[in-house]
Design an enzyme around this catalytic site. Structure first.
Site, mmCIF file in Angstrom:
data_model
loop_
_atom_site.group_PDB
_atom_site.id
_atom_site.type_symbol
_atom_site.label_atom_id
_atom_site.label_comp_id
_atom_site.label_asym_id
_atom_site.label_seq_id
_atom_site.Cartn_x
_atom_site.Cartn_y
_atom_site.Cartn_z
ATOM 1 N N LYS A 60 0.841 -1.209 0.000
ATOM 2 C CA LYS A 60 0.000 0.000 0.000
ATOM 3 C C LYS A 60 0.874 1.257 0.000
ATOM 4 O O LYS A 60 0.680 2.165 -0.797
ATOM 5 C CB LYS A 60 -0.915 0.038 1.239
ATOM 6 C CG LYS A 60 -1.837 -1.157 1.388
ATOM 7 C CD LYS A 60 -2.743 -1.022 2.589
ATOM 8 C CE LYS A 60 -2.028 -0.980 3.934
ATOM 9 N NZ LYS A 60 -1.280 -2.208 4.273
ATOM 10 N N ARG A 135 -9.660 1.582 8.477
ATOM 11 C CA ARG A 135 -9.307 0.181 8.755
ATOM 12 C C ARG A 135 -10.362 -0.540 9.562
ATOM 13 O O ARG A 135 -10.188 -1.711 9.888
ATOM 14 C CB ARG A 135 -8.008 0.115 9.558
ATOM 15 C CG ARG A 135 -6.812 0.305 8.706
ATOM 16 C CD ARG A 135 -5.591 -0.048 9.477
ATOM 17 N NE ARG A 135 -4.512 0.669 8.888
ATOM 18 C CZ ARG A 135 -3.281 0.222 8.764
ATOM 19 N NH1 ARG A 135 -2.960 -0.953 9.240
ATOM 20 N NH2 ARG A 135 -2.363 0.940 8.201
ATOM 21 N N ARG A 174 11.834 -6.620 4.923
ATOM 22 C CA ARG A 174 11.862 -5.261 5.473
ATOM 23 C C ARG A 174 12.398 -5.277 6.906
ATOM 24 O O ARG A 174 13.125 -4.373 7.315
ATOM 25 C CB ARG A 174 10.464 -4.636 5.443
ATOM 26 C CG ARG A 174 10.491 -3.179 5.881
ATOM 27 C CD ARG A 174 9.164 -2.484 5.681
ATOM 28 N NE ARG A 174 8.143 -2.999 6.574
ATOM 29 C CZ ARG A 174 6.868 -2.648 6.525
ATOM 30 N NH1 ARG A 174 6.443 -1.814 5.610
ATOM 31 N NH2 ARG A 174 5.991 -3.139 7.386
ATOM 32 N N ARG A 180 11.780 -2.182 11.560
ATOM 33 C CA ARG A 180 10.589 -1.491 12.056
ATOM 34 C C ARG A 180 10.079 -2.215 13.278
ATOM 35 O O ARG A 180 10.024 -3.445 13.304
ATOM 36 C CB ARG A 180 9.523 -1.428 10.943
ATOM 37 C CG ARG A 180 8.570 -0.271 11.138
ATOM 38 C CD ARG A 180 7.654 -0.098 9.952
ATOM 39 N NE ARG A 180 6.323 -0.643 10.220
ATOM 40 C CZ ARG A 180 5.283 -0.497 9.413
ATOM 41 N NH1 ARG A 180 5.435 0.161 8.282
ATOM 42 N NH2 ARG A 180 4.117 -1.015 9.723
ATOM 43 N N ARG A 191 -0.743 -8.872 13.282
ATOM 44 C CA ARG A 191 -1.308 -7.812 12.438
ATOM 45 C C ARG A 191 -2.164 -8.408 11.320
ATOM 46 O O ARG A 191 -3.176 -7.835 10.935
ATOM 47 C CB ARG A 191 -0.180 -6.950 11.850
ATOM 48 C CG ARG A 191 0.407 -5.984 12.874
ATOM 49 C CD ARG A 191 1.805 -5.524 12.518
ATOM 50 N NE ARG A 191 1.902 -4.813 11.265
ATOM 51 C CZ ARG A 191 3.013 -4.742 10.520
ATOM 52 N NH1 ARG A 191 4.121 -5.359 10.922
ATOM 53 N NH2 ARG A 191 3.021 -4.068 9.414
HETATM 54 P P1 AP5 Z 1 4.771 -1.549 1.932
HETATM 55 O O1 AP5 Z 1 4.538 -0.723 0.725
HETATM 56 O O2 AP5 Z 1 5.358 -0.895 3.137
HETATM 57 O O3 AP5 Z 1 3.414 -2.312 2.306
HETATM 58 P P2 AP5 Z 1 2.222 -1.827 3.198
HETATM 59 O O4 AP5 Z 1 1.004 -2.504 2.669
HETATM 60 O O5 AP5 Z 1 2.201 -0.333 3.271
HETATM 61 O O6 AP5 Z 1 2.665 -2.499 4.558
HETATM 62 P P3 AP5 Z 1 2.798 -1.916 5.996
HETATM 63 O O7 AP5 Z 1 3.399 -2.998 6.843
HETATM 64 O O8 AP5 Z 1 3.525 -0.597 6.004
HETATM 65 O O9 AP5 Z 1 1.300 -1.693 6.322
HETATM 66 P P4 AP5 Z 1 0.590 -1.712 7.661
HETATM 67 O O10 AP5 Z 1 -0.782 -1.477 7.210
HETATM 68 O O11 AP5 Z 1 0.801 -2.873 8.533
HETATM 69 O O12 AP5 Z 1 1.367 -0.535 8.433
HETATM 70 P P5 AP5 Z 1 1.029 0.987 8.669
HETATM 71 O O13 AP5 Z 1 2.300 1.705 8.694
HETATM 72 O O14 AP5 Z 1 -0.039 1.489 7.793
HETATM 73 O O15 AP5 Z 1 5.647 -2.802 1.486
HETATM 74 C C1 AP5 Z 1 6.120 -3.739 2.446
HETATM 75 C C2 AP5 Z 1 7.514 -4.211 2.011
HETATM 76 O O16 AP5 Z 1 7.400 -4.877 0.748
HETATM 77 C C3 AP5 Z 1 8.500 -3.056 1.792
HETATM 78 O O17 AP5 Z 1 9.768 -3.442 2.219
HETATM 79 C C4 AP5 Z 1 8.447 -2.826 0.259
HETATM 80 O O18 AP5 Z 1 9.660 -2.317 -0.232
HETATM 81 C C5 AP5 Z 1 8.173 -4.213 -0.255
HETATM 82 N N1 AP5 Z 1 7.385 -4.223 -1.480
HETATM 83 C C6 AP5 Z 1 6.375 -3.382 -1.827
HETATM 84 N N2 AP5 Z 1 5.876 -3.707 -3.031
HETATM 85 C C7 AP5 Z 1 6.590 -4.787 -3.453
HETATM 86 C C8 AP5 Z 1 6.529 -5.585 -4.640
HETATM 87 N N3 AP5 Z 1 5.667 -5.349 -5.613
HETATM 88 N N4 AP5 Z 1 7.371 -6.627 -4.709
HETATM 89 C C9 AP5 Z 1 8.268 -6.881 -3.705
HETATM 90 N N5 AP5 Z 1 8.389 -6.148 -2.587
HETATM 91 C C10 AP5 Z 1 7.540 -5.121 -2.461
HETATM 92 O O19 AP5 Z 1 0.405 0.944 10.158
HETATM 93 C C11 AP5 Z 1 1.214 0.633 11.272
HETATM 94 C C12 AP5 Z 1 0.382 0.638 12.540
HETATM 95 O O20 AP5 Z 1 -0.190 1.934 12.742
HETATM 96 C C13 AP5 Z 1 -0.820 -0.316 12.573
HETATM 97 O O21 AP5 Z 1 -0.459 -1.625 12.924
HETATM 98 C C14 AP5 Z 1 -1.686 0.360 13.629
HETATM 99 O O22 AP5 Z 1 -1.197 0.118 14.932
HETATM 100 C C15 AP5 Z 1 -1.489 1.830 13.328
HETATM 101 N N6 AP5 Z 1 -2.485 2.328 12.382
HETATM 102 C C16 AP5 Z 1 -2.256 2.777 11.114
HETATM 103 N N7 AP5 Z 1 -3.404 3.142 10.528
HETATM 104 C C17 AP5 Z 1 -4.385 2.916 11.435
HETATM 105 C C18 AP5 Z 1 -5.795 3.079 11.402
HETATM 106 N N8 AP5 Z 1 -6.442 3.543 10.318
HETATM 107 N N9 AP5 Z 1 -6.493 2.735 12.507
HETATM 108 C C19 AP5 Z 1 -5.874 2.279 13.612
HETATM 109 N N10 AP5 Z 1 -4.541 2.085 13.702
HETATM 110 C C20 AP5 Z 1 -3.797 2.401 12.612
#
Ligand code: AP5
Length: 248
Positions: A60, A135, A174, A180, A191
């Protein structure tokens, strides 16, 4: 296992296999050739919103950065906003920290207040991309209410469809590279469970509204971006056809 309960429409790019690569350099993203923003803004006459929906590691954030650059719209990434609050030691950051460390969702009221405040900033006036919000069904309802008060709308909810094996591979990579806080094996698995119970129901929520656009998230970042752009362009064209029909 495919991390997606039901698929409500054809998957853009389904069947394309491929490897992966690390987070892209957004500066390398070329300018749009399809004038998506213009066509949708003209079609709706309202701010354009795109939502990124998918499990942790689906790409994402990677795709959000590329799309925001491509379409010149604000990128509102809740995980990044929350991590910044934690790093600054603000009241919100102190309250959010424990939830994030465990892999739990931060309570709706905290996240919603933060996101709606961010959407009120001038750079979101013409368009925005929401990475990681909503979410929960409660967050989606809060967003719906906010949008309807402003006559704004979500034009597409990009639902990234991916296998659990590929998610684990990406997040493990990652974890090795970036350390992280919430990328430990146990927390990643937790998660994924939180996603299944809290966020997966939004697939149904947005499918009912006709805004869901399911995208095959396996392949290189460029391949996935190309699928998203194809899907969004098709949607923009559909809006324009509908608008032209209404005008005749
Ligand atoms: P990446 O692009 O980072 O994937 P992502 O879907 O963004 O994954 P995240 O782990 O960042 O998402 P998340 O939803 O768990 O975390 P968030 O920060 O939003 O890609 C992942 C890896 O794969 C990277 O190394 C990338 O380089 C690689 N990659 C990407 N595309 C690729 C491809 N095509 N091929 C190969 N490799 C690839 O949230 C963190 C925390 O914040 C949550 O757990 C929660 O506690 C809180 N939070 C955030 N939003 C909310 C909300 N709305 N409500 C409540 N709590 C929230």
């Amino acid at each position: 296992m495919v991390v997606s309960a039901r698929i409500h429409e054809p998957v853009v790019g389904a069947g394309v296999a491929g490897g992966g690569r690390t987070r892209p350099d957004t500066e390398a993203v070329v300018a749009p050739t399809d004038a998506l923003e213009a066509s949708l803004a003209v079609t709706t006459g309202r701010p354009l919103g795109i939502v990124m929906l998918g499990p942790p590691g689906a790409g994402k954030g990677t795709q959000a950065a590329r799309l925001a650059a491509r379409y010149a719209i604000a990128n509102v990434a809740t995980g990044d906003l929350l991590r910044a609050q934690v790093a600054e030691g603000t009241t919100l950051g102190r309250r959010a920290r424990g939830y994030m460390h465990r892999g739990d969702l931060v309570p709706d009221e905290l996240v919603t207040a933060m996101v709606l405040q961010r959407l009120g900033r001038p750079d979101c006036a013409d368009g925005f991309l929401l990475d990681g919000y909503p979410r929960t069904v409660g967050q989606a309802e809060a967003l719906d209410a906010w949008l309807s008060e402003r006559c704004a709308c979500i034009v597409a909810v990009l639902h990234f469809r991916i296998t659990e094996d590929e998610l684990l591979r990406r997040l493990q990579r990652r974890a090795d590279e970036q350390h992280r806080d919430d990328d430990t094996v146990e927390t990643i698995r937790y998660r994924l469970r939180v996603f299944a119970s809290e966020t997966q129901p939004l697939v149904e929520h947005y499918a009912k509204r006709g805004t869901l656009l399911t995208v095959d998230a396996i392949g290189t970042t460029e391949e996935v971006t190309a699928r998203v752009v194809t899907g969004l362009t098709g949607r923009a064209n559909g809006h324009q056809v509908a608008r032209a029909r209404r005008a005749t």
